[in-house]
Design an enzyme around this catalytic site. Structure first.
Site, PDB file in Angstrom:
ATOM      1  N   LYS A  79       0.833  -1.217   0.000  1.00  0.00           N
ATOM      2  CA  LYS A  79       0.000   0.000   0.000  1.00  0.00           C
ATOM      3  C   LYS A  79       0.862   1.259   0.000  1.00  0.00           C
ATOM      4  O   LYS A  79       0.469   2.277  -0.561  1.00  0.00           O
ATOM      5  CB  LYS A  79      -0.975  -0.008   1.178  1.00  0.00           C
ATOM      6  CG  LYS A  79      -2.105  -1.009   0.984  1.00  0.00           C
ATOM      7  CD  LYS A  79      -3.326  -0.692   1.820  1.00  0.00           C
ATOM      8  CE  LYS A  79      -4.439  -1.679   1.534  1.00  0.00           C
ATOM      9  NZ  LYS A  79      -5.548  -1.628   2.484  1.00  0.00           N
ATOM     10  N   LYS A 126     -11.102  -4.901  -5.261  1.00  0.00           N
ATOM     11  CA  LYS A 126     -12.106  -3.880  -5.585  1.00  0.00           C
ATOM     12  C   LYS A 126     -11.461  -2.543  -5.925  1.00  0.00           C
ATOM     13  O   LYS A 126     -12.106  -1.672  -6.503  1.00  0.00           O
ATOM     14  CB  LYS A 126     -13.123  -3.741  -4.441  1.00  0.00           C
ATOM     15  CG  LYS A 126     -12.539  -3.437  -3.079  1.00  0.00           C
ATOM     16  CD  LYS A 126     -13.564  -3.660  -1.954  1.00  0.00           C
ATOM     17  CE  LYS A 126     -12.869  -3.704  -0.599  1.00  0.00           C
ATOM     18  NZ  LYS A 126     -13.600  -4.343   0.458  1.00  0.00           N
ATOM     19  N   LYS A 129      -4.177 -10.704  -7.267  1.00  0.00           N
ATOM     20  CA  LYS A 129      -5.424 -10.922  -6.519  1.00  0.00           C
ATOM     21  C   LYS A 129      -6.558 -10.077  -7.096  1.00  0.00           C
ATOM     22  O   LYS A 129      -6.326  -8.935  -7.504  1.00  0.00           O
ATOM     23  CB  LYS A 129      -5.151 -10.500  -5.060  1.00  0.00           C
ATOM     24  CG  LYS A 129      -6.279 -10.697  -4.107  1.00  0.00           C
ATOM     25  CD  LYS A 129      -5.965 -10.061  -2.751  1.00  0.00           C
ATOM     26  CE  LYS A 129      -6.196  -8.561  -2.758  1.00  0.00           C
ATOM     27  NZ  LYS A 129      -6.365  -7.953  -1.431  1.00  0.00           N
TER      28      LYS A 129
HETATM   29  P1  TYM Z   1     -10.858  -6.435   3.073  1.00  0.00           P
HETATM   30  O1  TYM Z   1     -11.955  -5.432   3.196  1.00  0.00           O
HETATM   31  O2  TYM Z   1      -9.716  -6.091   2.185  1.00  0.00           O
HETATM   32  O3  TYM Z   1     -11.431  -7.820   2.586  1.00  0.00           O
HETATM   33  C1  TYM Z   1     -12.486  -8.492   3.252  1.00  0.00           C
HETATM   34  C2  TYM Z   1     -12.248  -9.978   3.210  1.00  0.00           C
HETATM   35  O4  TYM Z   1     -12.203 -10.441   1.853  1.00  0.00           O
HETATM   36  C3  TYM Z   1     -11.036 -11.222   1.644  1.00  0.00           C
HETATM   37  N1  TYM Z   1     -10.587 -11.045   0.257  1.00  0.00           N
HETATM   38  C4  TYM Z   1     -10.407 -12.042  -0.614  1.00  0.00           C
HETATM   39  N2  TYM Z   1     -10.544 -13.371  -0.492  1.00  0.00           N
HETATM   40  C5  TYM Z   1     -10.286 -14.137  -1.587  1.00  0.00           C
HETATM   41  N3  TYM Z   1      -9.895 -13.616  -2.784  1.00  0.00           N
HETATM   42  C6  TYM Z   1      -9.744 -12.285  -2.941  1.00  0.00           C
HETATM   43  N4  TYM Z   1      -9.370 -11.803  -4.121  1.00  0.00           N
HETATM   44  C7  TYM Z   1      -9.999 -11.439  -1.827  1.00  0.00           C
HETATM   45  N5  TYM Z   1      -9.947 -10.097  -1.644  1.00  0.00           N
HETATM   46  C8  TYM Z   1     -10.302  -9.873  -0.357  1.00  0.00           C
HETATM   47  C9  TYM Z   1     -10.022 -10.670   2.633  1.00  0.00           C
HETATM   48  O5  TYM Z   1      -9.005 -11.598   2.917  1.00  0.00           O
HETATM   49  C10 TYM Z   1     -10.897 -10.381   3.829  1.00  0.00           C
HETATM   50  O6  TYM Z   1     -11.079 -11.552   4.603  1.00  0.00           O
HETATM   51  N6  TYM Z   1      -8.100  -5.809   7.218  1.00  0.00           N
HETATM   52  C11 TYM Z   1      -9.318  -6.438   6.690  1.00  0.00           C
HETATM   53  C12 TYM Z   1     -10.569  -6.003   7.438  1.00  0.00           C
HETATM   54  C13 TYM Z   1     -10.482  -6.216   8.908  1.00  0.00           C
HETATM   55  C14 TYM Z   1     -10.521  -7.478   9.580  1.00  0.00           C
HETATM   56  C15 TYM Z   1     -10.421  -7.170  10.956  1.00  0.00           C
HETATM   57  C16 TYM Z   1     -10.621  -8.800   9.133  1.00  0.00           C
HETATM   58  C17 TYM Z   1     -10.379  -5.246   9.845  1.00  0.00           C
HETATM   59  N7  TYM Z   1     -10.328  -5.813  11.085  1.00  0.00           N
HETATM   60  C18 TYM Z   1     -10.420  -8.198  11.941  1.00  0.00           C
HETATM   61  C19 TYM Z   1     -10.609  -9.811  10.110  1.00  0.00           C
HETATM   62  C20 TYM Z   1     -10.504  -9.506  11.484  1.00  0.00           C
HETATM   63  C21 TYM Z   1      -9.491  -6.027   5.234  1.00  0.00           C
HETATM   64  O7  TYM Z   1      -8.997  -5.017   4.799  1.00  0.00           O
HETATM   65  O8  TYM Z   1     -10.324  -6.827   4.511  1.00  0.00           O
END
Ligand code: TYM
Length: 336
Positions: free
Chosen positions: A116, A201, A198
């Site tokens: 990032k 969004k 990957k």
């Molecule tokens: P975020 O918003 O980027 O993504 C949400 C969830 O989607 C999964 N994910 C994917 N899984 C498979 N293939 C993909 N291409 C893909 N893109 C995203 C992510 O692994 C995630 O599980 N930091 C986290 C949010 C968060 C969180 C937490 C998660 C904040 N606090 C505590 C778990 C526990 C995030 O940015 O997810």
């Protein structure tokens, strides 16, 4: 949260854009499925999204939309807890204490921080650096046993375990060490345009992802354009055939078929048929969610009531942990 003895889940998703098929397969779909066996807390991680500059009005709108989408996926707000991270101030309170127990070197090694920082070189802010500490607080504050996430979050989960273990060693047993729940298949759905990357969004190429709100025609168009290879054979091989393997993973998720079964089903058929079949099962899975989403989002009062109740129930649990942690580290607490 009917049964006190059930294990607890916490997970979160950022309101930074409409969730993709990757978010759905890697995480959110499993959130819904796991509800029958665990007590679940699911969170819209709005504070995390501030690490990248956001349009304030859009962030507010997306936070409500994402909450409605999670309800549409089947998160049950009566049995479980759905809330917005910033509505439970205890997360940031715990985050400070944990930050004081996390090393600069550990945070410097986080690949997401490096990625990032490279992507937004004009805004390498302190929040981006301490992002995993807030995430550790999100998890540890509820003593979550299990954290369902996609593969890209596993490093953050590891550091949460490290922070918890270290804190427990210094101050005595305080936090549960959380386990990740990373699906065996679909933990990393790849970009349709560049299958070595990957699906995300935030990708600037709209053909690289399928959004959870894409209609059937859009899904068909995007699947047809998906990058594959020239060998014309539907066979699972992540290294040699990343595009086809990614589409097979998506197809397998929605049909329950193994990679061998899928290869047999499309033997002798071209990629055209295969891509259309992938698009159809994907649209069939997303269409009912989209209908529910439209219905729920139209009732803003209902969504906000769910979030209000969710925040109260989450805060009740989170505040207890913060009091305990404050006491353990020596912060003076006065009688109530
Ligand atoms: P975020 O918003 O980027 O993504 C949400 C969830 O989607 C999964 N994910 C994917 N899984 C498979 N293939 C993909 N291409 C893909 N893109 C995203 C992510 O692994 C995630 O599980 N930091 C986290 C949010 C968060 C969180 C937490 C998660 C904040 N606090 C505590 C778990 C526990 C995030 O940015 O997810």
């Amino acid at each position: 949260m009917a049964d006190e003895k059930r294990k607890r889940i916490l997970s979160g998703i950022q309101p930074t854009g409409t969730p993709t098929l990757g978010n759905y397969i890697g995480a959110v779909r499993n959130w819904a499925l796991l509800q029958s066996d665990y007590d679940c807390l699911y969170m819209v991680a709005d504070l995390h999204s501030l690490t990248v500059r956001q349009n304030p009005a859009e962030l507010r709108r997306r936070t409500r939309e994402l909450s409605a989408l999670l309800l549409a996926v089947g998160i049950d707000p009566k049995e479980h807890v759905l809330f917005v991270q910033s509505h439970v101030p205890a997360h940031t309170q715990l985050s400070w204490v944990l930050a004081c127990n996390t090393q600069f070197g550990e945070l410097s090694r986080m690949t997401q921080f490096k990625d990032k920082s490279a992507k937004h070189p004009d805004n390498v802010n302190g929040g981006l650096f301490t992002y995993p500490v807030l995430m550790a607080a999100d998890i540890l504050i509820y003593n979550a046993d299990l954290v369902p996430v996609g593969q890209d979050q596993t490093q953050h989960l590891e550091i949460a375990r490290d922070i918890a273990g270290r804190f427990n060693n210094i101050y005595g047993d305080t936090f549960t060490l959380p386990e990740g729940y990373v699906p065996a298949s679909g933990a990393k759905i790849m970009s349709l345009a560049e299958p070595a990357k990957k699906m995300s969004k935030s990708d600037t190429n709209v053909n690289s992802f399928i959004l959870m709100t894409d209609d059937k025609d859009t899904i068909i168009r995007k699947c047809k354009r998906a990058v594959t290879d020239s060998d014309g054979c539907v066979r699972f091989d992540r290294e040699q055939k990343p595009g086809v393997s990614n589409l097979m993973t998506i197809y397998g998720t929605f049909t329950g078929k193994s990679m061998d079964e899928i290869a047999a089903e499309f033997e002798g058929k071209g990629y055209g048929d295969f891509k259309l079949a992938v698009a159809e099962v994907t649209a069939d899975a997303l269409t009912p969610v989209q209908a529910e989403y439209g219905r729920i989002l139209a009732d803003k009062t209902y969504v906000d009531a769910v979030l209000k109740s969710g925040a109260e129930r989450a805060a009740h649990l989170a505040d207890r942990t913060v009091s305990k942690v404050y006491r353990k580290v020596g912060l003076l607490q006065l009688d109530k």
